[in-house]
Enzyme design. Structure first.
Site, PDB file in Angstrom:
ATOM      1  N   SER A  42      -0.064  55.387   1.238  1.00  0.00           N
ATOM      2  CA  SER A  42      -0.922  54.380   1.880  1.00  0.00           C
ATOM      3  C   SER A  42      -1.825  53.728   0.847  1.00  0.00           C
ATOM      4  O   SER A  42      -1.923  54.181  -0.291  1.00  0.00           O
ATOM      5  CB  SER A  42      -1.779  55.022   2.985  1.00  0.00           C
ATOM      6  OG  SER A  42      -2.873  55.723   2.419  1.00  0.00           O
ATOM      7  N   SER A  44      -5.153  53.495   0.962  1.00  0.00           N
ATOM      8  CA  SER A  44      -6.560  53.862   1.153  1.00  0.00           C
ATOM      9  C   SER A  44      -7.298  54.101  -0.155  1.00  0.00           C
ATOM     10  O   SER A  44      -8.526  54.074  -0.177  1.00  0.00           O
ATOM     11  CB  SER A  44      -6.666  55.105   2.041  1.00  0.00           C
ATOM     12  OG  SER A  44      -6.217  56.253   1.352  1.00  0.00           O
ATOM     13  N   LYS A 105      -8.555  61.473  -1.363  1.00  0.00           N
ATOM     14  CA  LYS A 105      -9.763  60.644  -1.352  1.00  0.00           C
ATOM     15  C   LYS A 105     -10.620  61.003  -2.564  1.00  0.00           C
ATOM     16  O   LYS A 105     -10.287  61.880  -3.358  1.00  0.00           O
ATOM     17  CB  LYS A 105     -10.586  60.875  -0.074  1.00  0.00           C
ATOM     18  CG  LYS A 105      -9.827  60.703   1.234  1.00  0.00           C
ATOM     19  CD  LYS A 105      -9.417  59.280   1.520  1.00  0.00           C
ATOM     20  CE  LYS A 105      -8.609  59.197   2.814  1.00  0.00           C
ATOM     21  NZ  LYS A 105      -8.055  57.845   3.041  1.00  0.00           N
ATOM     22  N   SER A 196      -9.718  52.827   4.981  1.00  0.00           N
ATOM     23  CA  SER A 196      -9.607  54.233   4.629  1.00  0.00           C
ATOM     24  C   SER A 196     -10.140  55.102   5.756  1.00  0.00           C
ATOM     25  O   SER A 196     -11.293  54.962   6.175  1.00  0.00           O
ATOM     26  CB  SER A 196     -10.396  54.537   3.342  1.00  0.00           C
ATOM     27  OG  SER A 196     -10.422  55.922   3.087  1.00  0.00           O
TER      28      SER A 196
END
Length: 248
Positions: A42, A44, A105, A196
Protein backbone atom coordinates in the site's frame (compact mmCIF):
# COMPACT_ATOMS: atom_id res chain seq x y z
CA UNK A 1 32.07 -52.60 -10.05
CA UNK A 2 28.35 -51.95 -10.59
CA UNK A 3 27.75 -52.24 -6.84
CA UNK A 4 30.44 -49.63 -6.17
CA UNK A 5 28.88 -47.26 -8.71
CA UNK A 6 25.45 -47.66 -7.06
CA UNK A 7 26.97 -46.95 -3.64
CA UNK A 8 28.65 -43.82 -4.98
CA UNK A 9 25.38 -42.67 -6.55
CA UNK A 10 23.48 -43.28 -3.29
CA UNK A 11 26.19 -41.46 -1.36
CA UNK A 12 26.11 -38.52 -3.80
CA UNK A 13 22.30 -38.34 -3.59
CA UNK A 14 22.40 -38.34 0.22
CA UNK A 15 25.04 -35.59 0.20
CA UNK A 16 22.81 -33.47 -2.05
CA UNK A 17 19.84 -34.05 0.24
CA UNK A 18 21.91 -33.03 3.28
CA UNK A 19 23.05 -29.84 1.54
CA UNK A 20 19.45 -28.94 0.68
CA UNK A 21 18.27 -29.64 4.25
CA UNK A 22 21.11 -27.55 5.69
CA UNK A 23 20.33 -24.70 3.30
CA UNK A 24 16.65 -24.79 4.26
CA UNK A 25 17.47 -24.83 7.98
CA UNK A 26 19.87 -21.92 7.51
CA UNK A 27 17.18 -19.97 5.62
CA UNK A 28 14.67 -20.63 8.43
CA UNK A 29 17.17 -19.49 11.07
CA UNK A 30 18.05 -16.31 9.14
CA UNK A 31 14.37 -15.50 8.55
CA UNK A 32 13.39 -16.24 12.15
CA UNK A 33 16.31 -14.66 13.99
CA UNK A 34 17.97 -12.08 11.76
CA UNK A 35 16.30 -10.69 8.63
CA UNK A 36 12.87 -11.24 7.11
CA UNK A 37 11.75 -10.03 3.66
CA UNK A 38 8.51 -8.09 3.27
CA UNK A 39 6.81 -6.43 0.32
CA UNK A 40 5.01 -3.07 0.45
CA UNK A 41 1.38 -3.50 -0.68
CA UNK A 42 0.00 0.00 0.00
CA UNK A 43 0.93 3.65 -0.26
CA UNK A 44 0.64 4.51 3.44
CA UNK A 45 4.41 5.04 3.78
CA UNK A 46 4.95 7.04 0.59
CA UNK A 47 7.25 8.69 -0.30
CA UNK A 48 9.63 6.73 1.97
CA UNK A 49 8.36 3.33 0.81
CA UNK A 50 6.52 2.73 -2.45
CA UNK A 51 4.11 0.04 -3.56
CA UNK A 52 6.32 -2.64 -5.08
CA UNK A 53 9.28 -2.11 -2.76
CA UNK A 54 10.75 -5.30 -1.28
CA UNK A 55 12.49 -4.74 2.03
CA UNK A 56 14.55 -6.56 4.64
CA UNK A 57 13.42 -6.17 8.24
CA UNK A 58 15.99 -6.43 11.03
CA UNK A 59 14.35 -8.79 13.52
CA UNK A 60 16.97 -8.58 16.26
CA UNK A 61 16.81 -4.76 16.45
CA UNK A 62 14.25 -4.83 19.29
CA UNK A 63 14.64 -8.37 20.59
CA UNK A 64 12.12 -11.13 20.11
CA UNK A 65 8.50 -11.86 20.97
CA UNK A 66 6.21 -14.70 19.96
CA UNK A 67 5.54 -12.76 16.75
CA UNK A 68 9.19 -13.18 15.78
CA UNK A 69 8.60 -16.91 15.32
CA UNK A 70 6.75 -18.73 12.54
CA UNK A 71 3.06 -19.24 13.42
CA UNK A 72 3.50 -17.05 16.56
CA UNK A 73 3.49 -19.84 19.18
CA UNK A 74 2.68 -18.88 22.78
CA UNK A 75 6.07 -19.90 24.14
CA UNK A 76 6.63 -16.78 26.23
CA UNK A 77 5.13 -13.38 27.03
CA UNK A 78 6.61 -9.97 26.22
CA UNK A 79 10.05 -9.67 24.61
CA UNK A 80 13.43 -11.24 25.25
CA UNK A 81 16.72 -9.44 24.55
CA UNK A 82 14.48 -6.37 24.26
CA UNK A 83 15.65 -2.90 23.26
CA UNK A 84 13.62 0.25 22.69
CA UNK A 85 12.76 1.60 19.24
CA UNK A 86 13.89 5.15 18.55
CA UNK A 87 11.49 7.87 17.57
CA UNK A 88 11.54 7.96 13.77
CA UNK A 89 12.27 4.25 13.22
CA UNK A 90 10.28 2.56 10.44
CA UNK A 91 8.85 -0.58 12.00
CA UNK A 92 6.94 -3.69 10.96
CA UNK A 93 4.46 -4.76 13.63
CA UNK A 94 1.41 -6.94 14.08
CA UNK A 95 -1.90 -5.07 13.81
CA UNK A 96 -3.25 -5.03 17.40
CA UNK A 97 -6.92 -5.79 16.54
CA UNK A 98 -5.80 -8.73 14.33
CA UNK A 99 -2.22 -9.93 14.95
CA UNK A 100 -2.31 -12.11 11.83
CA UNK A 101 -1.81 -8.92 9.76
CA UNK A 102 1.54 -7.14 9.36
CA UNK A 103 1.65 -3.32 9.27
CA UNK A 104 4.54 -0.97 8.58
CA UNK A 105 4.62 2.57 9.99
CA UNK A 106 6.97 5.06 11.61
CA UNK A 107 7.43 5.30 15.39
CA UNK A 108 6.27 8.78 16.42
CA UNK A 109 5.37 8.34 20.08
CA UNK A 110 7.32 6.50 22.79
CA UNK A 111 5.88 5.39 26.14
CA UNK A 112 4.80 8.45 28.14
CA UNK A 113 4.73 10.81 25.13
CA UNK A 114 1.86 13.12 24.29
CA UNK A 115 1.01 13.15 20.57
CA UNK A 116 -1.39 15.40 18.70
CA UNK A 117 -1.89 16.75 15.17
CA UNK A 118 -3.16 20.33 14.89
CA UNK A 119 -3.91 21.87 11.50
CA UNK A 120 -1.65 19.29 9.87
CA UNK A 121 1.29 19.99 12.21
CA UNK A 122 2.55 17.12 14.35
CA UNK A 123 3.12 17.93 18.03
CA UNK A 124 5.21 15.69 20.28
CA UNK A 125 5.04 16.57 23.97
CA UNK A 126 3.48 19.95 23.07
CA UNK A 127 6.40 20.82 20.78
CA UNK A 128 5.68 21.33 17.08
CA UNK A 129 7.77 19.09 14.81
CA UNK A 130 9.74 21.20 12.33
CA UNK A 131 8.12 20.95 8.89
CA UNK A 132 9.34 22.59 5.67
CA UNK A 133 8.18 22.20 2.02
CA UNK A 134 10.29 19.74 0.05
CA UNK A 135 8.88 19.67 -3.48
CA UNK A 136 6.13 17.58 -5.03
CA UNK A 137 5.54 13.84 -5.41
CA UNK A 138 3.84 11.59 -7.95
CA UNK A 139 3.48 7.81 -7.59
CA UNK A 140 4.11 5.40 -10.45
CA UNK A 141 1.37 2.89 -9.63
CA UNK A 142 -2.36 2.66 -10.22
CA UNK A 143 -3.45 1.81 -6.68
CA UNK A 144 -2.45 5.12 -5.10
CA UNK A 145 -1.55 7.49 -7.91
CA UNK A 146 -1.17 10.94 -6.41
CA UNK A 147 -0.50 13.78 -8.85
CA UNK A 148 1.81 16.54 -7.64
CA UNK A 149 1.23 15.87 -3.95
CA UNK A 150 2.98 18.39 -1.66
CA UNK A 151 5.98 16.94 0.19
CA UNK A 152 7.11 18.23 3.59
CA UNK A 153 10.40 17.44 5.32
CA UNK A 154 9.88 16.78 9.03
CA UNK A 155 12.66 16.79 11.63
CA UNK A 156 12.09 15.14 14.99
CA UNK A 157 13.68 16.23 18.26
CA UNK A 158 16.38 13.53 17.95
CA UNK A 159 17.46 14.79 14.53
CA UNK A 160 15.74 12.09 12.46
CA UNK A 161 14.26 13.67 9.34
CA UNK A 162 12.09 12.25 6.57
CA UNK A 163 9.60 13.28 3.90
CA UNK A 164 5.84 13.17 4.40
CA UNK A 165 2.91 13.75 2.05
CA UNK A 166 0.02 16.14 2.71
CA UNK A 167 -2.47 15.99 -0.14
CA UNK A 168 -5.41 17.42 1.79
CA UNK A 169 -4.80 20.18 4.33
CA UNK A 170 -8.11 19.46 6.06
CA UNK A 171 -8.34 15.67 6.26
CA UNK A 172 -9.69 13.87 9.32
CA UNK A 173 -6.13 13.11 10.43
CA UNK A 174 -5.02 16.76 10.37
CA UNK A 175 -6.72 17.58 13.67
CA UNK A 176 -6.76 14.93 16.38
CA UNK A 177 -7.29 14.63 20.09
CA UNK A 178 -4.23 14.44 22.31
CA UNK A 179 -2.94 10.88 22.72
CA UNK A 180 -1.00 9.85 25.84
CA UNK A 181 1.10 6.80 24.95
CA UNK A 182 0.84 4.17 27.73
CA UNK A 183 3.83 2.30 29.13
CA UNK A 184 4.93 -0.60 26.95
CA UNK A 185 3.24 0.85 23.86
CA UNK A 186 4.09 3.00 20.83
CA UNK A 187 2.29 5.50 18.62
CA UNK A 188 2.72 4.84 14.89
CA UNK A 189 2.02 7.04 11.88
CA UNK A 190 2.37 6.60 8.13
CA UNK A 191 4.41 9.13 6.15
CA UNK A 192 1.47 9.47 3.73
CA UNK A 193 -0.46 11.41 6.35
CA UNK A 194 -3.80 11.63 4.54
CA UNK A 195 -3.83 7.99 3.46
CA UNK A 196 -2.64 5.93 6.40
CA UNK A 197 -4.53 3.75 8.83
CA UNK A 198 -2.40 4.25 11.93
CA UNK A 199 -2.47 5.06 15.64
CA UNK A 200 -4.63 8.10 15.00
CA UNK A 201 -7.38 5.73 13.92
CA UNK A 202 -8.10 1.99 14.21
CA UNK A 203 -4.52 0.81 14.84
CA UNK A 204 -4.41 2.45 18.26
CA UNK A 205 -1.39 2.11 20.52
CA UNK A 206 0.93 -0.73 19.49
CA UNK A 207 2.16 -3.03 22.31
CA UNK A 208 5.90 -3.70 22.44
CA UNK A 209 5.14 -7.40 22.04
CA UNK A 210 3.70 -6.72 18.57
CA UNK A 211 6.92 -5.31 17.13
CA UNK A 212 8.43 -7.57 14.46
CA UNK A 213 11.50 -5.53 13.53
CA UNK A 214 13.00 -2.39 12.00
CA UNK A 215 12.88 -1.86 8.24
CA UNK A 216 16.52 -1.66 7.19
CA UNK A 217 16.93 -1.86 3.42
CA UNK A 218 15.07 -1.96 0.11
CA UNK A 219 16.61 -4.88 -1.79
CA UNK A 220 14.31 -4.82 -4.85
CA UNK A 221 11.66 -2.52 -6.27
CA UNK A 222 9.16 -2.75 -9.15
CA UNK A 223 7.01 0.15 -10.33
CA UNK A 224 3.90 0.48 -12.48
CA UNK A 225 1.99 -2.31 -10.68
CA UNK A 226 4.44 -4.90 -12.05
CA UNK A 227 4.01 -8.41 -10.64
CA UNK A 228 7.16 -10.04 -9.28
CA UNK A 229 6.41 -13.13 -11.39
CA UNK A 230 6.38 -11.13 -14.65
CA UNK A 231 10.13 -11.33 -15.09
CA UNK A 232 9.98 -10.16 -18.70
CA UNK A 233 8.63 -6.80 -17.46
CA UNK A 234 11.44 -6.22 -14.95
CA UNK A 235 13.88 -4.34 -17.21
CA UNK A 236 11.30 -1.64 -18.05
CA UNK A 237 9.85 -1.35 -14.55
CA UNK A 238 12.71 -1.85 -12.12
CA UNK A 239 13.34 1.15 -9.90
CA UNK A 240 17.09 0.85 -10.20
CA UNK A 241 17.78 3.82 -7.90
CA UNK A 242 15.96 2.13 -5.01
CA UNK A 243 17.76 -1.23 -5.04
CA UNK A 244 19.93 -1.65 -1.89
CA UNK A 245 18.71 1.70 -0.59
CA UNK A 246 18.56 2.11 3.18
CA UNK A 247 15.22 2.88 4.83
CA UNK A 248 15.33 6.18 6.71
Amino acid sequence: MAENIEKKQDSGLWENVKVIIQALLLAVVIRTVFFQPFTIPSGSMMPTLLIGDYIFVNKFAYGYSKYSLPFSPDLFEGRIFASEPKRGDVVVFRFPPNPDIDYIKRVIGLPGDKIQVRDGILFVNDQAVKRVPDGMFQADDGKDKGVDVPVYRETLDNGVNFDTLDQDSNSRGDNTREFLVPEGHYFMMGDNRDNSSDSRFDVGFVPAQNLVGRASMIFFSLGNDTSFTHIWKWPANLRYDRIFKGVE
